[in-house]
Scaffold this active site. Structure first.
Site, PDB file in Angstrom:
ATOM      1  N   ARG A 155       0.825  -1.207   0.000  1.00  0.00           N
ATOM      2  CA  ARG A 155       0.000   0.000   0.000  1.00  0.00           C
ATOM      3  C   ARG A 155       0.862   1.262   0.000  1.00  0.00           C
ATOM      4  NH1 ARG A 155      -2.029  -3.961  -0.775  1.00  0.00           N
ATOM      5  NH2 ARG A 155      -3.969  -4.834   0.025  1.00  0.00           N
ATOM      6  N   SER A 227     -10.691  -2.202   2.786  1.00  0.00           N
ATOM      7  CA  SER A 227      -9.872  -2.438   3.979  1.00  0.00           C
ATOM      8  C   SER A 227      -9.417  -1.097   4.531  1.00  0.00           C
ATOM      9  CB  SER A 227      -8.661  -3.302   3.629  1.00  0.00           C
ATOM     10  OG  SER A 227      -9.078  -4.560   3.146  1.00  0.00           O
ATOM     11  N   GLU A 325      -5.184   2.523   6.474  1.00  0.00           N
ATOM     12  CA  GLU A 325      -4.761   2.413   5.076  1.00  0.00           C
ATOM     13  C   GLU A 325      -5.430   3.536   4.292  1.00  0.00           C
ATOM     14  OE1 GLU A 325      -5.824  -0.570   1.433  1.00  0.00           O
ATOM     15  OE2 GLU A 325      -5.134  -1.516   3.279  1.00  0.00           O
TER      16      GLU A 325
END
Length: 330
Positions: A155, A227, A325
């Site tokens: 990420r 997520s 995230e």
């Protein structure tokens, strides 16, 4: 004030919105925002606005997918940053090109995917990407970045690091193959096709549709950013302390320590299905924060309360600090 599109469905507004359809229009937009507060937003798929944005939002409408065969027998696909990511994936599957099929059904646009290095089901953006082109905010020059220059990781890309607020992505190139093989490193996929020969691209995509929407909310029904938290990597001492308390704790040895699934930590803390006002923790996947009031003007307050409550609870009970995230914009 104008509405900012975002998959969380919070009713955040910005002072002004500008769209660009090619490189020259982007340069024009950049000339107008000199000295002003602005940000680039794609599909708003990995962002949580916790209030209105007192600035200008730039949005890419650069479209197009151009494919060419190279001398190595692979296909290069050059894609505009404003293309919807999943529409691009669907088109490549339709054309019989392997390389991005495992990233099916991820929301957002190609530009945002390049920034975030989106990943799921055993694959990541950077595994298929060849290069990314971006325009300098400072002087309007076009630069082509080889993937090796962008420091892609979990990420992460240097568009979130040393190139942050310095470039606007306009297109990306992917290396794809007609003679590819299925990537079955994601366990549920491997199990689904354990007895299947000659797995097709359409088979992969169909199975991922069942897997994804069996666990995650459809964005047109319930707002989310997928997520919400990164899976934390902890030191050996922290891991061993937790393993003594929870012998069944899933974990993965990685460089720098041990990765523990954030969803497992949240669920173990009793927060799966937790709800506060119009927001909560998804009852089928604890890694997902959700908004049940799509378009609600105050929904962001409840979402912020929920994600902060999750962080504080996991910190207190597990001694682990969860890191979002999703990008938080105030």
């Amino acid at each position: 004030m104008e509405k900012i599109d975002n998959t969380f469905g919070v009713g955040a507004m910005c002072r002004e919105k500008m769209e660009f359809r090619n490189d020259e229009e982007l340069r024009e937009c950049l000339s107008k925002v000199v000295g002003k507060k602005f940000m680039v937003v794609g599909g708003g798929a990995n962002i949580l606005f916790v209030g209105d944005y007192d600035g200008i939002v730039l949005h890419s409408k650069i479209k197009g997918i151009e494919t060419t065969e190279d001398k190595e027998g692979t296909t290069l696909a050059v894609v505009g940053s404003g293309e919807t990511w999943d529409e691009f994936v669907a088109e490549m599957v339709k054309r019989g090109l392997w390389g991005v099929e495992n990233l099916s059904y991820i929301p957002g646009e190609v530009g945002g995917a390049a920034v975030q290095n989106i990943g799921a089901y055993g694959d990541e953006f950077s595994n298929a990407a060849e290069w990314v082109e971006a325009i300098s905010i400072n002087d309007g020059t076009l630069r082509r970045f080889d993937i090796s220059e962008l420091g892609y990781g979990y990420r992460w890309s240097e568009f979130k690091g040393k190139f942050k607020d310095k470039y606007v992505i306009v297109r990306a190139c992917f290396r794809l193959r007609r003679d590819g093989k299925p990537n079955l490193t994601y366990k549920p996929l491997a199990e689904a096709f354990a007895d299947t020969e000659n797995v097709r691209l359409t088979d992969i995509r169909a199975e991922l549709e069942k897997i994804r929407w069996g666990k995650l909310p459809r964005p047109e029904e319930v707002g989310s950013a997928g997520s919400f938290f990164k899976n934390p990597v902890v030191g050996r001492e922290v891991y061993e302390s937790l393993a003594e308390r929870y012998p069944d704790m899933p974990h993965f040895e990685v460089e720098g320590g041990v990765k523990i699934p954030a969803g497992w930590l949240i669920e173990r803390c009793g927060l799966k299905g937790y709800r506060h006002g119009t927001a909560g923790v998804w009852d089928r996947q604890a890694l997902v924060m959700v908004n049940y009031d799509l378009g609600g003007r105050r929904a962001y307050e409840d979402v912020e309360y929920v994600y902060r409550h999750v962080i504080e609870t996991v910190r207190e009970e597990m001694k682990i600090e969860l890191e979002p995230e999703a990008i938080i914009i105030r």
